[in-house]
Design a protein around this motif. Structure first.
Motif, PDB file in Angstrom:
ATOM      1  N   ALA A  66       0.839  -1.119   0.179  1.00 20.63           N
ATOM      2  CA  ALA A  66       0.044  -0.079  -0.193  1.00 20.63           C
ATOM      3  C   ALA A  66       0.995   1.237   0.115  1.00 20.63           C
ATOM      4  CB  ALA A  66      -0.983   0.016   1.171  1.00 20.63           C
ATOM      5  N   PRO A 101       0.949   5.777  -0.247  1.00 20.64           N
ATOM      6  CA  PRO A 101       0.282   6.876  -0.378  1.00 20.64           C
ATOM      7  C   PRO A 101       0.210   7.446  -1.656  1.00 20.64           C
ATOM      8  CG  PRO A 101       2.482   7.312   0.572  1.00 20.64           C
ATOM      9  CD  PRO A 101       2.256   6.027   0.541  1.00 20.64           C
ATOM     10  N   GLU A 102      -0.935   8.266  -2.105  1.00 21.01           N
ATOM     11  CA  GLU A 102      -1.170   8.894  -3.403  1.00 21.01           C
ATOM     12  C   GLU A 102      -0.138   9.428  -3.971  1.00 21.01           C
ATOM     13  OE1 GLU A 102      -2.753   9.196  -6.878  1.00 21.01           O
ATOM     14  OE2 GLU A 102      -3.444   7.659  -5.404  1.00 21.01           O
ATOM     15  N   LEU A 131       2.235   7.142  -5.758  1.00 30.04           N
ATOM     16  CA  LEU A 131       1.512   6.455  -7.079  1.00 30.04           C
ATOM     17  C   LEU A 131       1.597   7.496  -8.146  1.00 30.04           C
ATOM     18  CD1 LEU A 131      -1.378   4.628  -5.481  1.00 30.04           C
ATOM     19  CD2 LEU A 131       0.953   3.679  -5.918  1.00 30.04           C
ATOM     20  N   ILE A 182      -0.042  -0.631 -10.645  1.00 31.02           N
ATOM     21  CA  ILE A 182      -0.696  -0.098  -9.501  1.00 31.02           C
ATOM     22  C   ILE A 182      -2.090  -0.685  -9.348  1.00 31.02           C
ATOM     23  CG2 ILE A 182      -1.928   2.038  -8.578  1.00 31.02           C
ATOM     24  CD1 ILE A 182       0.556   3.602 -10.090  1.00 31.02           C
ATOM     25  N   ASP A 213      -5.387  -0.715  -7.347  1.00 31.49           N
ATOM     26  CA  ASP A 213      -6.146   0.255  -6.357  1.00 31.49           C
ATOM     27  C   ASP A 213      -4.986   1.340  -5.538  1.00 31.49           C
ATOM     28  OD1 ASP A 213      -8.373  -1.104  -6.696  1.00 31.49           O
ATOM     29  OD2 ASP A 213      -7.931  -2.672  -5.486  1.00 31.49           O
ATOM     30  N   GLN A 214      -4.733   1.210  -4.352  1.00 31.94           N
ATOM     31  CA  GLN A 214      -3.836   2.187  -3.705  1.00 31.94           C
ATOM     32  C   GLN A 214      -2.278   1.118  -3.373  1.00 31.94           C
ATOM     33  OE1 GLN A 214      -5.321   5.177  -4.664  1.00 31.94           O
ATOM     34  NE2 GLN A 214      -4.002   5.609  -2.929  1.00 31.94           N
ATOM     35  N   ARG A 215      -2.111   0.173  -4.131  1.00 33.31           N
ATOM     36  CA  ARG A 215      -1.114  -0.595  -4.031  1.00 33.31           C
ATOM     37  C   ARG A 215      -0.099  -0.659  -5.249  1.00 33.31           C
ATOM     38  NH1 ARG A 215      -2.061  -6.653  -2.705  1.00 33.31           N
ATOM     39  NH2 ARG A 215      -3.069  -6.510  -4.722  1.00 33.31           N
TER      40      ARG A 215
END
Length: 361
Positions: free
Chosen positions: A102, A104-105, A108, A167, A169-171
């Motif tokens: 996971a 943080p945005e 990513l 990527i 989702d948020q991973r």
């Protein structure tokens, strides 16, 4: 903080930088009633940062602004530093192949940008070059500078390539033991974040710098522009070869003239081509890019340096990148800027030759 941008000079907050700062007020002009220049700075990313802004009566002072800036820089360090083992990206880098974590945005966001720049440069720019940087002696896990043999190079290259990242989702996931290095874009990202926060605080005229990445908006207290000096790529001293006024743009310079080593009479730069796995060998000494986003200026200046004077020039023209090239020519340099850069900086696009007998390489 330990996050370092390897392809920029480090400079003090005031004075001439690799992309230098010039013409700072020491105080408010008598004509600028109710306003004054505020400045602060400190260490960051293995170098320094500085902020100068015009403070008017209804705007916050340094005591309120500086903690906001330092919080952003601390967040960038926690998320993106390759020089601390507990950062988000280094914990990901330590994972084996076929792993996810996971994220943080902001991390990513930079991975997505890295994919874009990798694709448009045909893979020559790539965020996953850390194994190669370490192998050649320029990375955070390096022990010594060296010229690797073919087997070492082939082994490291198997762990390089943006296609190994995805990527979900948020991973952030990887199907090979790749390691992500944000050193070519993290400082520009930090400058944009600081700029946005300063604007949210109601400040309209400011200059932000972090490890040489810059963004300026508005004017100084006396109504004059923020001035940026572009430095000659010299090893022996720092001399400005061009001064530009900046308003609403980020500026980044990438160069290969400070971070390199010599072996058997050959010069090896820290700027690596991800396709070959080796330092770039070409005549381009430095590239400066102007862009509304300091993040984009940061990444594009590195990308153009990797591509070289011909491919880099063609890329800048095709993608409408405002670029200023300094190209080695014997003991001097040829300076070449494109129309997009000259329209923003007020220069002219005719290539000029600059003598420099004291320059190495």
């Amino acid at each position: 903080m330990n996050l370092r941008k390897l392809d920029l000079l480090r400079g003090c907050a005031f004075g001439l930088l690799s992309v230098g700062l010039a013409g700072c007020d020491s105080g408010a002009d008598p004509r600028a009633q109710g306003s004054r220049l505020e400045s602060f700075g400190g260490p960051t990313m293995g170098s320094s940062y500085s902020v100068s802004y015009v403070r008017r009566a209804d705007q916050p002072g340094v005591a309120a602004v500086q903690p906001e800036v330092q919080a952003i820089l601390a967040e960038v360090d926690r998320q993106m530093s390759t020089w601390r083992s507990d950062s988000d990206i280094e914990r990901f880098n330590a994972l084996p192949a076929d792993s996810c974590q996971a994220m943080p945005e902001p991390v990513l966001q930079l991975v997505r940008l890295g994919e874009q720049l990798s694709q448009t440069s045909e893979g020559r720019y790539d965020l996953t070059v850390e194994p190669l940087l370490n192998l050649w002696g320029f990375g955070p896990q390096s022990r010594t500078e060296q010229v690797p043999d073919a087997d070492q190079l082939a082994q490291a290259r198997r762990r390089v390539g943006h296609q190994h990242l995805r990527i979900e989702d948020q991973r952030l996931c990887k199907d090979a033991a790749v390691e992500v290095d944000f050193n070519s874009i993290a400082a520009g990202y930090a400058v944009d974040r600081i700029s946005a926060r300063i604007q949210a605080l109601g400040i309209k005229d400011y200059l932000v710098e972090a490890t040489g990445e810059l963004k300026a908006v508005g004017k100084k207290a006396d109504g004059s522009p923020w001035l940026i000096g572009l430095e000659q790529p010299r090893d022996d001293q720092r001399i400005a070869q061009r001064v530009i006024a900046l308003d609403g743009y980020g500026v980044s310079t990438s160069g290969d003239y400070r971070k390199y080593f010599l072996r058997d009479g050959h010069r090896y730069s820290h700027t690596l081509d991800a396709l070959t796995g080796a330092p770039v060998e070409q005549a381009l000494a430095s590239v400066t890019v102007m862009h509304p986003s300091a993040l984009m200026a940061d990444g594009l200046s590195t990308l153009l340096l990797i591509l070289g004077p011909e491919r880099g020039w063609d890329y800048a023209e095709q993608h409408h990148v405002a670029a200023f090239f300094v190209i080695r020519d014997g003991k001097g340099f040829i300076i070449r800027s494109n129309r997009a850069f000259d329209q923003l900086s007020g220069g002219d696009a005719v290539p000029t030759k600059l003598a420099n007998d004291a320059t190495k390489g």
